[in-house]
Design a protein around this motif. Structure first.
Motif, mmCIF file in Angstrom:
data_model
loop_
_atom_site.group_PDB
_atom_site.id
_atom_site.type_symbol
_atom_site.label_atom_id
_atom_site.label_comp_id
_atom_site.label_asym_id
_atom_site.label_seq_id
_atom_site.Cartn_x
_atom_site.Cartn_y
_atom_site.Cartn_z
ATOM 1 N N GLN A 176 0.726 -1.311 -0.016
ATOM 2 C CA GLN A 176 0.060 0.085 0.182
ATOM 3 C C GLN A 176 0.837 1.106 -0.087
ATOM 4 O O GLN A 176 0.415 2.262 -0.703
ATOM 5 C CB GLN A 176 -0.834 -0.077 1.070
ATOM 6 N N LYS A 177 1.983 1.111 0.661
ATOM 7 C CA LYS A 177 2.913 2.318 0.648
ATOM 8 C C LYS A 177 3.331 2.732 -0.715
ATOM 9 O O LYS A 177 3.636 3.658 -1.242
ATOM 10 C CB LYS A 177 3.897 2.244 1.821
ATOM 11 N N GLY A 178 3.617 1.512 -1.353
ATOM 12 C CA GLY A 178 4.163 1.523 -2.677
ATOM 13 C C GLY A 178 3.387 2.324 -3.668
ATOM 14 O O GLY A 178 3.426 2.907 -4.510
ATOM 15 N N LEU A 179 2.017 1.914 -3.492
ATOM 16 C CA LEU A 179 0.787 2.396 -4.150
ATOM 17 C C LEU A 179 0.697 3.821 -4.010
ATOM 18 O O LEU A 179 0.614 4.690 -4.969
ATOM 19 C CB LEU A 179 -0.483 1.661 -4.043
ATOM 20 N N ASP A 180 0.775 4.254 -2.685
ATOM 21 C CA ASP A 180 0.816 5.884 -2.498
ATOM 22 C C ASP A 180 1.847 6.521 -3.139
ATOM 23 O O ASP A 180 1.798 7.648 -3.709
ATOM 24 C CB ASP A 180 1.004 5.829 -0.745
ATOM 25 N N ALA A 203 -3.728 -7.762 0.407
ATOM 26 C CA ALA A 203 -2.639 -7.137 -0.153
ATOM 27 C C ALA A 203 -3.192 -6.407 -1.429
ATOM 28 O O ALA A 203 -3.167 -5.052 -1.571
ATOM 29 C CB ALA A 203 -1.384 -7.425 -0.654
ATOM 30 N N PHE A 204 -4.054 -7.150 -2.233
ATOM 31 C CA PHE A 204 -4.693 -6.531 -3.425
ATOM 32 C C PHE A 204 -6.121 -6.133 -3.168
ATOM 33 O O PHE A 204 -6.516 -5.187 -3.801
ATOM 34 C CB PHE A 204 -4.656 -7.830 -4.683
ATOM 35 N N THR A 205 -6.663 -6.801 -2.444
ATOM 36 C CA THR A 205 -8.266 -6.701 -2.223
ATOM 37 C C THR A 205 -8.451 -5.424 -1.419
ATOM 38 O O THR A 205 -9.398 -4.858 -1.707
ATOM 39 C CB THR A 205 -8.867 -7.934 -1.786
ATOM 40 N N GLY A 206 -7.371 -5.406 -0.547
ATOM 41 C CA GLY A 206 -7.754 -4.041 0.256
ATOM 42 C C GLY A 206 -6.838 -2.939 -0.146
ATOM 43 O O GLY A 206 -6.827 -1.929 0.749
ATOM 44 N N LYS A 208 -5.870 0.506 -1.595
ATOM 45 C CA LYS A 208 -6.717 1.881 -1.810
ATOM 46 C C LYS A 208 -5.955 2.684 -2.772
ATOM 47 O O LYS A 208 -4.854 2.712 -2.992
ATOM 48 C CB LYS A 208 -6.718 2.625 -0.440
ATOM 49 N N GLY A 209 -6.905 3.563 -3.348
ATOM 50 C CA GLY A 209 -6.484 4.591 -4.345
ATOM 51 C C GLY A 209 -6.003 3.910 -5.515
ATOM 52 O O GLY A 209 -5.196 4.625 -6.395
ATOM 53 N N VAL A 210 -6.497 2.876 -5.996
ATOM 54 C CA VAL A 210 -6.614 2.235 -7.514
ATOM 55 C C VAL A 210 -7.865 1.819 -8.046
ATOM 56 O O VAL A 210 -8.811 1.771 -7.173
ATOM 57 C CB VAL A 210 -5.595 0.869 -7.228
ATOM 58 N N VAL A 211 -7.896 1.526 -9.302
ATOM 59 C CA VAL A 211 -8.933 1.148 -9.845
ATOM 60 C C VAL A 211 -8.709 -0.384 -10.202
ATOM 61 O O VAL A 211 -7.794 -0.831 -10.775
ATOM 62 C CB VAL A 211 -9.153 1.754 -11.421
ATOM 63 N N GLN A 212 -9.625 -1.260 -9.699
ATOM 64 C CA GLN A 212 -9.428 -2.858 -9.631
ATOM 65 C C GLN A 212 -10.282 -3.262 -10.797
ATOM 66 O O GLN A 212 -11.473 -3.140 -10.913
ATOM 67 C CB GLN A 212 -9.977 -3.189 -8.446
ATOM 68 N N ASP A 213 -9.561 -3.491 -11.805
ATOM 69 C CA ASP A 213 -9.921 -4.328 -13.084
ATOM 70 C C ASP A 213 -10.043 -5.859 -12.999
ATOM 71 O O ASP A 213 -8.906 -6.198 -12.819
ATOM 72 C CB ASP A 213 -9.473 -3.751 -14.316
ATOM 73 N N LYS A 214 -11.022 -6.266 -13.501
ATOM 74 C CA LYS A 214 -10.753 -7.906 -13.145
ATOM 75 C C LYS A 214 -10.837 -8.549 -14.587
ATOM 76 O O LYS A 214 -11.871 -8.095 -15.491
ATOM 77 C CB LYS A 214 -12.266 -8.470 -12.464
ATOM 78 N N PHE A 215 -10.241 -9.768 -15.027
ATOM 79 C CA PHE A 215 -9.736 -10.071 -16.137
ATOM 80 C C PHE A 215 -9.951 -11.681 -16.024
ATOM 81 O O PHE A 215 -9.469 -12.491 -15.021
ATOM 82 C CB PHE A 215 -8.569 -9.765 -16.680
ATOM 83 N N VAL A 216 -10.555 -12.108 -16.986
ATOM 84 C CA VAL A 216 -11.008 -13.706 -17.067
ATOM 85 C C VAL A 216 -10.630 -14.270 -18.283
ATOM 86 O O VAL A 216 -10.995 -13.703 -19.455
ATOM 87 C CB VAL A 216 -12.559 -14.182 -16.759
#
Length: 453
Positions: A176-180, A203-206, A208-216
């Protein structure tokens, strides 16, 4: 709001040798190396000389044509050798590691209280900037460019790829610090590509500050290039930056502790590994420290990376800067009797993307494959196979031919700015003409860089 994108095209190559979810500490490597060849298109200018002492984080060379971008030593020790090739080109800078690690002095920092330029300056001066790559061209990002978005893929769909949910388990704070930190580098969005078929680590589901795009879908669904194409395609004069999730964690750890620590988990995989598992190593370590005594007898190929895009580094090579996986498979240089395992064999031990062999009736079977290409380069013919595994709205064969003939106008109109060599790895695998497609795409990108950017 996240959305789920389902891809119909692609191919999962099922191999024996997936790493167990077990972590071991690799023996301390005597030597480490930084390889300029890991950073395509970069010309190194040395800062240190053989015999000089360095600490982890000491700058050892910088980019001759962009002096802002610095490359640092992963360990403390003595620079023992600068290995050169033809025309005195620098191939490796080798460092003999100290028994006790020493780090360049740093301090913890809060990215929330820093400006974009301050964050960028810290990453550049620390030697962490090479972790950030740029599309188009698939090179180290130019800090003078303004990216319209930053993309991070939370999963890898390549054969025997490491599980980033396992790798980053317990590292949520650093990630999360890296994402910030990363979010300070763009005025656009930070996209986190998620696997819509599985449950991810917190680490991924929580995040913050990102747009989560799902791919299948099938490979290359985990490639960041595929995700960019379906979420926010790149046009000429636009830039997107990409970064591996484990590198995000390393950047976050630097800002949290002020220590240039390139320790990461690397998956040792492949059919010729006795006990495939994850090893905690420092980037640039010799592969011998991981594989020594742990491989099956016979002539093996040791690959830094996966079987589709990795580099053959041999027993004495060093782990690539961007690689989080080591793959070991049979060399494949033995003669095969044509009635059993040759071209007239029934193929019960062969994998195919078509229904040529009866193994299509066993969709869960995993295979022990070697490096044999079962043929040599021949005429480039139209088969339609590439289109089945290439999940871009791009004509792959036409783009490859345009790249081979140096037709810049045609490359631009066919989407050269959206692709990287790794996006064509499956096309190379299914190509009946045995063309080195990734190499041809790289040549095309180099021409575009020279003439158009």
């Amino acid at each position: 709001m996240s959305k789920t994108i389902r891809l119909k095209k692609g191919l999962d190559i099922r191999l024996v040798g997936e790493a167990e979810k077990v972590t071991a500490n690799a023996p301390i490597s005597d030597f480490y190396a930084v390889k300029p060849s890991d950073f395509h298109g970069m010309t190194p200018k040395m800062v240190v000389k053989p015999g000089e002492k360095v600490k982890a984080g000491t700058v050892i060379f910088f980019d001759k044509y962009n002096e802002q971008i610095k490359y640092a030593s992963p360990v403390s020790g003595e620079v023992t050798e600068v290995v050169r090739g033809e025309k005195r080109r620098i191939l490796e800078v080798r460092i003999k590691a100290d028994s006790e690690m020493q780090y360049e002095e740093g301090r913890s920092m809060d990215p929330a209280s820093m400006s974009s330029e301050e964050v960028k300056s810290v990453i550049l001066s620390s030697g962490l900037w090479p972790m950030i790559k740029q599309r188009p061209l698939d090179i180290v990002a130019n800090p003078d460019n303004d990216p319209k978005a930053i993309f991070i893929s939370a999963f890898d769909s390549a054969p025997l790829a490491p599980d980033y949910d396992f790798v980053l388990h317990g590292q949520s704070e650093y990630f999360q610090k890296g994402l910030d930190v990363i979010s300070k580098l763009t005025k656009g969005k930070v996209h986190l590509g998620m696997n819509g078929s599985t449950r991810h680590d917190e680490a991924f589901t929580g995040a913050k500050g990102v747009v989560q795009d799902k791919f299948v879908g099938k490979h290359p669904v985990g490639n960041v290039g595929t995700q960019i194409h379906h979420v926010d395609p790149i046009n000429k004069n636009e830039f997107v930056w990409v970064i591996n999730p484990q590198d995000v964690m390393i950047i976050g750890r630097y800002f949290a502790e002020g220590k240039f620590d390139l320790t990461k988990l690397v998956a040792l995989t492949g059919s010729e590994v006795k006990t495939p598992k994850y090893y905690r190593v420092i980037s640039g370590a010799t592969v011998k420290s991981i594989v020594d005594g742990g491989l099956n007898d016979g002539e093996n190929r040791i690959i830094s990376g996966n079987v589709l895009t990795g580099e053959n580094i041999g027993q004495d090579g060093f782990i690539g800067f961007y690689d989080n996986q080591i793959t070991v498979i049979p060399e494949g240089n033995e003669m095969k009797f044509f009635l059993t395992k040759g071209w007239l064999g029934l193929g019960f031990d062969k994998f195919s993307n078509s229904r040529l062999f009866p193994t299509f009736l066993t969709p869960n079977k995993k295979f022990r494959l070697d490096t044999n290409t079962n043929g040599e380069e021949r005429g480039f013919v139209v088969t339609g196979e590439m289109e089945k595994v290439f999940p871009f709205d791009i004509y792959p064969m036409q783009l490859i031919k345009a790249s081979m003939t140096n037709d810049i106008d045609l490359m631009e109109s066919l989407g050269i700015y959206e692709v990287a060599p790794e996006d064509f790895a499956l096309c190379e695998y299914v190509c009946t003409s045995k063309i080195e497609i990734q190499e041809e795409i790289r040549k095309g990108l180099d021409l575009i860089k020279k003439e158009c950017l």
